[in-house]
Design an enzyme around this catalytic site. Structure first.
Site, mmCIF file in Angstrom:
data_model
loop_
_atom_site.group_PDB
_atom_site.id
_atom_site.type_symbol
_atom_site.label_atom_id
_atom_site.label_comp_id
_atom_site.label_asym_id
_atom_site.label_seq_id
_atom_site.Cartn_x
_atom_site.Cartn_y
_atom_site.Cartn_z
ATOM 1 N N LYS A 260 39.750 45.130 49.246
ATOM 2 C CA LYS A 260 39.795 43.745 48.904
ATOM 3 C C LYS A 260 41.717 43.335 47.904
ATOM 4 O O LYS A 260 41.090 44.689 47.278
ATOM 5 C CB LYS A 260 39.166 42.923 48.692
ATOM 6 C CG LYS A 260 38.929 41.343 47.364
ATOM 7 C CD LYS A 260 38.360 40.779 47.316
ATOM 8 C CE LYS A 260 38.848 39.915 46.264
ATOM 9 N NZ LYS A 260 39.371 39.081 47.226
ATOM 10 N N HIS B 101 33.139 43.593 46.121
ATOM 11 C CA HIS B 101 33.294 43.188 47.254
ATOM 12 C C HIS B 101 33.780 44.745 47.345
ATOM 13 O O HIS B 101 34.157 44.994 46.476
ATOM 14 C CB HIS B 101 35.423 42.223 47.500
ATOM 15 C CG HIS B 101 34.839 40.989 46.904
ATOM 16 N ND1 HIS B 101 34.508 40.237 45.426
ATOM 17 C CD2 HIS B 101 34.273 39.980 48.010
ATOM 18 C CE1 HIS B 101 34.509 39.007 45.748
ATOM 19 N NE2 HIS B 101 33.952 38.442 47.073
#
Ligand SMILES: NC(=O)c1ccc[n+]([C@@H]2O[C@H](COP(=O)([O-])OP(=O)(O)OC[C@H]3O[C@@H](n4cnc5c(N)ncnc54)[C@H](OP(=O)(O)O)[C@@H]3O)[C@@H](O)[C@H]2O)c1
Length: 271
Positions: free
Chosen positions: A161, A157
């Site tokens: 995040k 990700h």
């Protein structure tokens, strides 16, 4: 061309939150036939309208006012876990069906939502993962896990995040464990020269979280067996990947009564 105020027809969708997820999904929904975005609630900013494609949509400062004034059929909830319940219960109290995209709704809150949907004879959906590909990957990983004793999950990700591992990775490991008769086995390294280099572990499955700029949402599940490996991988290239799942969830909420949990259930993959 001057944008027009909203005034089409179809399922009337109001959107709570207008962050990364909601802004992209709202634009996608507005382009789908049979949906009309009738309101957007966000706290920050002074504008009375928000442009969605060629349309100006009324912007509200709080979700309660939006529900009363925009008269939606469905509330798409995409804020933060601490507000999701308040918004969803307010929607149901006004006869509006909630579709909760916000992740992190607790089991106790799910039960309360289930009761509220049943009491009102209204449909509702809680879908912490709206990506059809990610949900299919989880399903396939659970099947493959029956045949392999060893598995690692690698999830990728964006660097900002906040949490690790992703909820999807944890849920994948849970589904794999549930489906497998027997446990997964992780063989420890005798010597580890860099701390945590083997990643974390859930249900005997190694989990590794990569965080880098440029990534969106990607997951690999690698199974190891005698003389062979099997790799399953899903890549979300943009938040557009959530739009088809959001359409399915909104239509389902309109066509059914009671609360449905998980896009996998809507796709007939999970019970
Ligand atoms: N289902 C899925 O597939 C999926 C995919 C990605 C993310 N998610 C989840 O969806 C949620 C949102 O993610 P995101 O990346 O979009 O987060 P984000 O960019 O931080 O957006 C959150 C939005 O909620 C608004 N907000 C917060 N409290 C509010 C309130 N009380 N009333 C109205 N608006 C409020 C914020 O705007 P203001 O501060 O201006 O109000 C902001 O626009 C998270 O729970 C995330 O984990 C789910």
């Amino acid at each position: 061309m001057r944008p027009e105020m909203s005034g089409q027809s179809g399922i009337r969708v109001a959107v709570a939150g207008f962050g990364r997820l909601a802004s992209d999904v709202t634009r996608g929904l507005a382009a789908v036939g049979g949906m009309e975005i009738v309101g957007i609630a966000r706290r920050q900013g002074d504008d009375d309208t928000i442009r969605v494609g060629e349309t100006l949509v009324a912007r509200y400062r709080d979700v309660g006012t939006m529900i009363r004034e925009s008269r939606p059929d469905v509330l798409l909830e995409a804020t933060l876990p601490e507000f999701a319940m308040e918004h969803s219960l307010a929607a149901l109290a006004s006869g509006v069906r909630p579709v909760v995209a916000t992740s992190g709704v607790s089991d106790r809150d799910l039960e309360e939502l289930q009761r509220a949907c049943a009491d009102r004879s209204l449909g509702g959906v809680v879908a912490p993962n709206l990506s059809v590909g990610a949900v299919v990957l989880m399903h396939l990983a659970a099947i493959a896990g029956r045949f392999f004793e060893h598995a690692d999950i690698i999830e990728y990700h964006r660097d900002r995040k906040a949490d690790a591992p992703s909820g999807t990775a944890v849920h994948t490991a849970r589904l794999m464990q549930r489906e497998r008769e027997g446990s997964f086995t992780r063989v420890p390294s005798r010597t580890v020269t860099v701390p945590d280099v083997r990643g974390g572990e859930a249900n005997g499955i190694g989990i590794h979280s990569i965080r880098l700029p440029g990534l969106v949402a990607h997951q690999e599940v690698i199974f190891g067996g005698t003389g062979q490996t099997l790799t399953l991988r899903h890549d979300a290239m943009s938040n557009d990947s959530y739009v088809p799942g959001a359409v399915i969830a909104i239509r389902h909420a309109m066509e059914t009564t009671g609360l449905t949990v998980g896009l996998g259930t809507l796709l007939g993959l999970e019970r």
